[in-house]
Design an enzyme around this catalytic site. Structure first.
Site, mmCIF file in Angstrom:
data_model
loop_
_atom_site.group_PDB
_atom_site.id
_atom_site.type_symbol
_atom_site.label_atom_id
_atom_site.label_comp_id
_atom_site.label_asym_id
_atom_site.label_seq_id
_atom_site.Cartn_x
_atom_site.Cartn_y
_atom_site.Cartn_z
ATOM 1 N N HIS A 117 46.539 12.608 -17.454
ATOM 2 C CA HIS A 117 46.021 13.881 -16.958
ATOM 3 C C HIS A 117 45.949 13.931 -15.435
ATOM 4 O O HIS A 117 46.489 14.845 -14.805
ATOM 5 C CB HIS A 117 44.634 14.104 -17.570
ATOM 6 C CG HIS A 117 44.027 15.429 -17.288
ATOM 7 N ND1 HIS A 117 44.568 16.615 -17.732
ATOM 8 C CD2 HIS A 117 42.895 15.760 -16.613
ATOM 9 C CE1 HIS A 117 43.801 17.625 -17.344
ATOM 10 N NE2 HIS A 117 42.784 17.134 -16.663
ATOM 11 N N PHE A 118 45.278 12.957 -14.847
ATOM 12 C CA PHE A 118 45.161 12.905 -13.387
ATOM 13 C C PHE A 118 46.328 12.099 -12.824
ATOM 14 O O PHE A 118 46.179 10.963 -12.373
ATOM 15 C CB PHE A 118 43.807 12.327 -12.975
ATOM 16 C CG PHE A 118 42.677 13.298 -13.132
ATOM 17 C CD1 PHE A 118 42.558 14.397 -12.298
ATOM 18 C CD2 PHE A 118 41.742 13.128 -14.141
ATOM 19 C CE1 PHE A 118 41.520 15.310 -12.440
ATOM 20 C CE2 PHE A 118 40.699 14.032 -14.295
ATOM 21 C CZ PHE A 118 40.585 15.127 -13.443
#
Length: 329
Positions: free
Chosen positions: A303-304
């Site tokens: 995600h990041f």
């Protein structure tokens, strides 16, 4: 152990350049010395008063260079861009605000401020106007997508290009992972809110940073140690639950956002962590229906993506932005 959520919402949750409209794999690349974005450009940490709120932002780069506005996701702030900013700011004017209720910006209570994505976009739009920033590229990640697309639809003439990183605008990108949120949108009550609160706890915050990455040891624990105390502030849980609920307004806007893309065809770079369970790769590829010339890079991370593949994303952005907007040489 691996902390995995299968039923809670995560809102709160490649050759160097592949030919346009082609999903690129990730080769091993060598960065040329001239392209290493090591720079001594100072990053400034500033606060402006906007609509009666203190809006914190990070800023770096020449004031007369093309501007890149970096819009952060949940549960973080402009802190997520701390490493990207100096990798770009030798050529570009880079600026990254914290939304109300996040990071170092004001955090009025839910009784004092209407925590909706419309209002977040209003505040950021007014801040850009106040800064007299009239032309810019947008980096859209997670919550940054609904904020940024609202800005783009309101002022399409201002957007020079888009960089989209795990930011959704298509129904295909909202899989079964989002079912608890859908239940919350349909019937907001304590029972439907309960599973969402897991993403306001330390384990949920840590999971967002570590799930899907190749080597967890590369992910600094400073991320969740910075984010979690801010989530734990009195009144912040109510803010985040309100934004979880209002996220239900975003899928209704998808047709308008897609129409904007089809009509205006902004140059677009898509850099997507393909292992993201929150916004999976199924939400990345539909962009090419409306943007056939978009450059799509699916990266082997979560995600990041900036935490794991920040250097690669910076390389791709520098090349893309230099080709599509004027850069400081």
């Amino acid at each position: 152990m691996t902390y995995r959520y299968t039923g809670a919402l995560a809102l709160l949750t490649l050759t160097l350049l592949a030919p346009p409209a082609v999903v690129a794999s990730e080769p091993r690349t060598t960065v040329r010395a001239a392209d290493r974005s090591d720079t001594t450009t100072t990053v400034h940490h500033r606060t402006d008063t906007v609509d009666g709120l203190e809006i914190f932002y990070r800023e770096s780069g020449p004031a007369d260079a093309p501007t890149i506005v970096l819009l952060h996701g949940f549960p973080t702030s402009s802190h997520m861009f701390r490493n990207l900013i100096p990798r770009l700011s030798d050529r570009f004017h880079v600026i990254a605000p914290d939304y109300p209720g996040f990071g170092n910006s004001s955090m009025p209570s839910v009784d004092q401020f209407d925590y909706t994505f419309d209002r977040l976009a209003d505040v950021i739009g007014h801040w850009l106007d106040q800064r007299e920033i009239k032309r810019y590229s947008l980096y859209l990640m997670d919550y940054g997508a609904p904020v940024g697309f609202r800005l783009a639809v309101r002022h399409p003439d201002r957007v020079q290009s888009l960089v989209i990183q795990n930011g959704n605008a298509y129904e295909e990108g909202l899989g079964t992972f989002w079912d608890p949120l859908r239940a919350y949108w349909k019937d907001r009550n304590e029972k439907t809110a309960e599973p969402l609160k897991e993403f306001l706890k330390l384990d949920g915050t840590r999971w967002q940073y570590t799930h899907g990455v190749r080597d967890v040891s590369k992910i600094s624990p400073d991320n969740w140690r910075v984010d979690q105390p801010l989530l734990d502030r009195p009144g912040n849980q109510a803010i985040q639950l309100q934004l979880f609920y209002d996220y239900g307004s975003n899928p209704k806007r998808y047709p308008a956002w897609q129409a904007y893309l089809r009509k205006h065809q902004p140059p677009t770079l898509i850099v997507w962590g393909k292992n993201d369970e929150i916004f999976p790769a199924s939400g990345a590829t539909p962009y090419q229906r409306d943007l056939p010339d978009a450059e799509l890079h699916l990266l082997d991370t979560g995600h990041f993506a900036l935490e794991d593949r920040g250097e690669r994303i910076a390389q791709l952005m520098r090349d893309f932005l230099t080709r599509h907007v004027s850069a400081v040489q």
